[in-house]
Design a protein around this motif. Structure first.
Motif: not given
Length: 234
Positions: A53-62
């Motif tokens: 993702s571009s930044s943290p907390s965008e849901g990439k891991s989920t």
């Protein structure tokens, strides 16, 4: 032999909609993503995918976890690898011990088979990050990492990497060049357009093959469903 998870999958069921409710509209969207990935690589067999993702907390891991699940449900032998050596989460999602993992293998502190876990989902295996190293980018770009990827392809049909955000550190940019395709996760509720564009340009500068953009936290006006949309990165 890979390590088998002794406890039933619990925390993953709360986070992984494709496990908890496979008939939901969100799960169907993840299957649509899987189909679109197949179509986008019709001319070449896809063996490795990176999500960032571009930044943290965008849901990439989920998103990475759910995509791994739907490919496993299709019958492919999948290995989900936590390559986020800055803020790993896969061990929480799948209730795994993070004492050893990817970083341990790359620093020759553990054998590959000892850090791959069965997690109670047929065809899905997970490699946690392991201890956070002082030099993540160097490990990701090392010859040991390249050799590990080739080794893992002998045992698995598909490798899915969860990598750190692009605009924070260089890890994802480096690893994207080693993977067959990259998916950029964008949170429609918070990601600024400039950040998304810059993330795309960062991947292009690394000669990454961008499979598409996954739009996260998109709400249908009528039914107010949270779901994912996958489209090409034009």
């Amino acid at each position: 032999m890979f390590k088998k998870k002794k406890k039933p999958l619990q925390s993953a069921a709360r986070k992984l909609i494709t496990v908890d409710n496979s008939k939901s509209i969100i799960s169907e969207q993840f299957r649509t993503i899987r189909t679109n990935i197949h179509f986008s690589t019709a001319d070449k067999e896809l063996r490795s995918i990176l999500l960032t993702s571009s930044s943290p907390s965008e849901g990439k891991s989920t998103s990475a976890s759910n995509i791994a699940v739907v490919f496993a449900q299709e019958g492919r032998k999948v290995l989900l690898i936590d390559a986020d050596m800055r803020k790993p989460t896969m061990h929480h999602t799948f209730q795994l011990n993070n004492g050893t993992g990817l970083s341990s293998v790359l620093t020759r502190q553990a054998e590959v088979a000892d850090v791959i876990h069965e997690v109670g989902i047929e065809n899905l295996h997970v490699m946690p990050c392991g201890p956070i190293p002082p030099n993540p980018a160097e490990l990701i770009g090392s010859q040991a990492m390249k050799a590990l990827i080739e080794q893992l392809k002998l045992d698995f049909d598909l490798l899915i990497f969860d990598a750190p955000p692009l605009l924070s550190v260089a890890d994802a940019q480096i690893l994207s060049n080693e993977c067959d395709g990259t998916i950029l996760v964008v949170n429609t509720g918070s990601t600024e357009k400039d950040s998304a564009v810059k993330a795309k340009e960062t991947l292009q500068s690394a000669n990454a093959r961008i499979l598409g953009v996954l739009m996260n936290n998109y709400t249908l006006a009528k039914d107010h469903y949270y779901y994912q949309y996958y489209g090409t990165a034009e």
